[in-house]
Design an enzyme around this catalytic site. Structure first.
Site, PDB file in Angstrom:
ATOM      1  N   LYS A 261       1.113  12.569 -14.730  1.00 37.00           N
ATOM      2  CA  LYS A 261       2.274  12.201 -15.548  1.00 37.00           C
ATOM      3  C   LYS A 261       2.085  12.828 -16.930  1.00 37.00           C
ATOM      4  CE  LYS A 261       3.309   7.837 -13.216  1.00 37.00           C
ATOM      5  NZ  LYS A 261       4.624   8.168 -12.654  1.00 37.00           N
ATOM      6  N   ARG A 335       3.381   3.879  -2.192  1.00 34.40           N
ATOM      7  CA  ARG A 335       3.751   3.727  -0.776  1.00 34.40           C
ATOM      8  C   ARG A 335       2.536   3.884   0.141  1.00 34.40           C
ATOM      9  NH1 ARG A 335       8.144   8.341  -1.355  1.00 34.40           N
ATOM     10  NH2 ARG A 335       8.051   7.494  -3.472  1.00 34.40           N
TER      11      ARG A 335
END
Ligand code: BES
Ligand code: ZN
Ligand code: ZN
Length: 482
Positions: A261, A335
């Site tokens: 990020k 996930r």
């Protein structure tokens, strides 16, 4: 934490006496307000919420005017009351008050309305000052209730639910330098012991034995081991034969991994365990309030960092249930750990599984901080019940389209599925990825929008909001018939 307690009477030396009024007629419910009648009547004509200081000898009186539309929905009515409760708390703290006496006639607010007012007062009083040298903390610590007081069980429940929301806020607000997986495991054990749910923490060796490849994959870049927490609340008498399982994303920090990020996107990612915090807080609420329901909480936890061994794009991993996953973006890590936890949940033969996760920026772009995105395979009845709880608690839930074609977007050419979809429908493709690991009725709540806010918004403090705790508690309480 600010507590609410009932009191038999108001001591003569009490200083802060608060009375809640709405219409001109309501003023006559309280003897103390008699001499201020004409003044207050004029104030009520202004048709807005007001908090008015009145001086009567040594006593400070606060008249709280709750203005509302006659046709207001329950949802907005309760939320308006939470907001004004918060305003009263701000006023009392600004005057360095530690105690206040509240009187509210049932002709002004019914019990549920009054509880909402008190909830706003309590929730708004939260602060995270642990790391401040100058704490400058809120002074208010007890709200005594006289007159028409809600039932003791309702007050106890309110105190417990607010405390559970604060547990979630605290866990989120702690930076990862303190709240790593090891500390998170300690916290879960502590709350379990205190409020009565059982806790089992699977450590790295057991996670390896179970072949939880999603959790282990994300953890490859970490110096801290992963944990898999199993919480269970099963009192002697329960309303449900099959358990309800709650699953929370516990990424204690999300750097993105090698898909790192950049810019401002990394800051606030200590909040990436907000789903886990919501599950822990809900388990605390359910057990401290003795709900007659069998509920299980699962939290897979790790950070998502970089080192020599971290996952890279193009890697293929094998999940707990044997599914192979092509990694195309290491920042789609939530996930991976949730897939393992959802597959693990099958062994409980659950009637319903709800997962909560700060899963996609796409969900945050849709909902903002105003609510939570929902997709899933549970019945319309379950979804509608959850939405209803969302409206009542104002932790609102909005359902997104969930067409089969979103599932096509995670097909992989080299493995069973891949961990990202295309440029559109990010929340739904994440949902389809998770669905792959379920075989039971399931709802997925993407809380990326409401989990963390950059500045105080009414009774929601800056930072972690603890979203999910009040929502799920309300939902489970309705199911328990309590
Ligand atoms: N933890 C983030 C999602 C997130 C974003 C939470 C903003 C809270 C606020 C998640 O792990 C993530 O990075 N998701 C990616 C997925 C993408 C790579 C498919 C995203 O949303 O960009
Ligand atoms: Zn990520
Ligand atoms: Zn994440």
């Amino acid at each position: 934490m600010l507590k609410v307690k009932s009191a038999n009477s108001i001591p003569a030396k009490a200083e802060n006496l608060c009375y809640i009024i709405d219409t001109a007629k309501s003023i006559s419910e309280y003897k103390k307000l008699e001499k201020f009648q004409s003044y207050l009547k004029n104030k009520i004509k202004e048709k807005k919420n007001q908090i008015i200081r009145l001086i009567d000898g040594h006593q400070h009186i606060i008249a709280v005017i709750n203005h509302r539309d006659s046709k207001i929905t329950d949802s907005k009515n309760f939320e308006g009351l939470r907001k004004i409760g918060n305003q009263v708390g701000i006023k009392l703290n600004s005057e360095k008050a530690s105690q206040a006496y509240f009187t509210c006639s049932k002709n002004v607010l019914n019990s549920d309305e009054y509880l909402s007012f008190l909830e706003g007062l309590m929730l708004g009083n939260y602060q995270f000052v642990k790391y401040k040298s100058e704490k400058n903390a809120n002074t208010l610590d007890t709200a005594f209730l006289t007159g028409d007081v809600p039932k003791p069980a309702d007050l106890k429940s309110l105190n417990n639910v607010v405390a559970s929301n604060f547990i979630a806020r605290d866990l989120i607000n702690e930076p990862v330098i303190y709240m790593n997986t090891i500390q998170l495991a300690k916290e879960i054990a502590k709350f379990g012991k205190k409020s009565g749910f059982s806790v089992k923490i699977l450590k790295k060796a057991e996670i390896i034995k179970l072949k939880m490849g999603g959790l282990l994959g994300v953890n490859r870049g970490s110096i801290d081991p992963p944990i898999f927490a199993i919480m269970e609340w099963k009192p002697a008498k329960v309303k449900n034969k099959k358990p309800i399982v709650l699953v929370g994303k516990g990424v204690v920090y999300d750097t993105g991994g090698y898909n790192i990020k950049t810019g401002t996107h990394m800051a606030t990612m200590k909040c990436d365990m907000s789903g886990a915090a919501a599950v822990i807080g809900t388990m605390n609420a359910v057990s401290s309030n003795n709900l007659p329901l069998h509920v299980i909480g699962l939290v897979p936890a790790t950070d998502n960092r970089i080192n020599n061994n971290a996952l890279v794009a193009d890697d293929v991993i094998k999940m707990y249930d044997g599914t192979t996953v092509e990694i195309l973006n290491t920042d789609a890590e939530g996930r991976l750990i949730l897939g393992d936890a959802l597959a693990y949940a099958k062994k409980y033969n659950p009637s319903l599984v709800i997962d909560l996760a700060t899963l996609t920026g796409a969900a945050a772009a849709i909902t903002g901080s105003f609510g939570t995105a929902l997709v899933g395979t549970a019945s319309d009845k379950e979804k509608n019940d959850l939405k209803k709880s969302g409206d009542i608690t104002y932790e609102r839930v909005g359902e997104l389209p969930y067409w089969d074609e979103y599932g096509d977007l995670i097909k992989s050419s080299i493995a069973d599925i891949k961990n990202i979809g295309g440029p559109t429908g990010g929340t739904m493709t994440a949902g389809k990825f998770l669905e792959h690991f379920t075989d039971y009725p399931w709802m997925h709540l993407d809380i990326a929008g409401p989990a963390f806010i950059s500045k105080k918004d009414g009774y929601k403090s800056e930072g972690g909001t603890g979203v999910g705790v009040r929502l799920l508690y309300n939902f489970l309480k309705s199911k328990s018939g309590k």
